[in-house]
Design a protein around this motif. Structure first.
Motif, mmCIF file in Angstrom:
data_model
loop_
_atom_site.group_PDB
_atom_site.id
_atom_site.type_symbol
_atom_site.label_atom_id
_atom_site.label_comp_id
_atom_site.label_asym_id
_atom_site.label_seq_id
_atom_site.Cartn_x
_atom_site.Cartn_y
_atom_site.Cartn_z
ATOM 1 N N VAL A 83 -2.094 -5.155 -2.280
ATOM 2 C CA VAL A 83 -3.301 -4.618 -2.485
ATOM 3 C C VAL A 83 -3.223 -3.787 -3.824
ATOM 4 N N ASP A 84 -4.263 -3.632 -4.485
ATOM 5 C CA ASP A 84 -4.241 -2.827 -5.813
ATOM 6 C C ASP A 84 -5.455 -1.775 -5.463
ATOM 7 N N GLU A 85 -5.113 -0.715 -6.211
ATOM 8 C CA GLU A 85 -6.386 0.120 -6.407
ATOM 9 C C GLU A 85 -6.646 0.874 -5.033
ATOM 10 N N LEU A 86 -5.793 1.084 -4.169
ATOM 11 C CA LEU A 86 -6.224 1.963 -2.924
ATOM 12 C C LEU A 86 -6.459 3.258 -2.927
ATOM 13 N N ARG A 87 -7.700 3.507 -2.743
ATOM 14 C CA ARG A 87 -8.258 4.856 -2.720
ATOM 15 C C ARG A 87 -8.969 5.610 -1.728
ATOM 16 N N TRP A 88 -8.660 6.746 -1.298
ATOM 17 C CA TRP A 88 -9.275 7.563 -0.173
ATOM 18 C C TRP A 88 -10.017 8.564 -0.916
ATOM 19 N N TYR A 89 -11.225 8.403 -0.682
ATOM 20 C CA TYR A 89 -12.352 9.276 -1.357
ATOM 21 C C TYR A 89 -12.939 10.511 -0.645
ATOM 22 N N TRP A 136 -10.160 -0.728 -1.346
ATOM 23 C CA TRP A 136 -8.932 -1.296 -2.145
ATOM 24 C C TRP A 136 -9.338 -2.771 -2.729
ATOM 25 N N VAL A 137 -8.543 -3.265 -3.435
ATOM 26 C CA VAL A 137 -8.664 -4.501 -3.832
ATOM 27 C C VAL A 137 -7.499 -5.477 -3.118
ATOM 28 N N GLY A 138 -7.942 -6.377 -2.476
ATOM 29 C CA GLY A 138 -6.866 -7.284 -1.863
ATOM 30 C C GLY A 138 -6.523 -8.701 -2.549
ATOM 31 N N LEU A 139 -5.276 -9.174 -2.634
ATOM 32 C CA LEU A 139 -4.817 -9.924 -3.411
ATOM 33 C C LEU A 139 -4.456 -11.039 -2.350
#
Length: 149
Positions: A83-89, A136-139
């Motif tokens: 995953v890329d760009e994992l964020r907790w807002y 998140w962005v999953g690959l």
């Protein structure tokens, strides 16, 4: 079963929702992320969050379950590259209801293995007020139909 050829860029899937309980927050954190604001209500009250909050990893795990139930369980999935760009807002608190959507951002055939394709998707989790709590962005890797390589 959904194969690589069935997936379209721009597809959006609503993956359902789940309400998070205080007991779940404490149980998960006790095992995997025992920071005081996840496991101790008194300490959490004095934290910047003003109360108990779920571990970000717990939030990710909850959303992953919804993703499997809403999308991946019906896909001819072959795992993922990460995953890329994992964020907790925003913190998730007891009683919050988290809803998950998944949007296909990109797809391309694998250059190294004709039996699969790469599917890039963005997962977003929202609370009951419509605020983003995680993304998140999953690959992903998805099997291609026989004879369509």
């Amino acid at each position: 079963m959904q194969y690589y050829e069935d997936i379209e860029v721009g597809d959006v899937t609503e993956c359902g929702s789940r309400t998070v309980t205080k007991a779940e927050i404490i149980d998960f954190a006790t095992q995997y992320d025992p920071q005081s604001f996840h496991v101790d209500e008194e300490a959490a009250a004095d934290s910047p969050y003003g109360g108990l909050i779920a571990s970000g990893w717990h939030t990710a795990a909850l959303c992953m379950r919804q993703l499997v139930d809403g999308v991946l369980g019906e896909q001819a999935g072959m795992g993922a590259l990460g995953v890329d760009e994992l964020r907790w807002y925003r913190p998730v608190q007891p009683g919050d209801t988290i809803s998950v959507t998944s949007e296909v951002l990109e797809k391309r055939p694998s250059e190294s293995d004709a039996s699969r394709g790469h599917v890039t998707s963005k997962l977003t989790g929202y609370n009951q007020d419509g605020d983003e709590v995680i993304s998140w962005v999953g690959l992903g890797l998805v099997k291609r139909r026989e004879g369509e390589q």
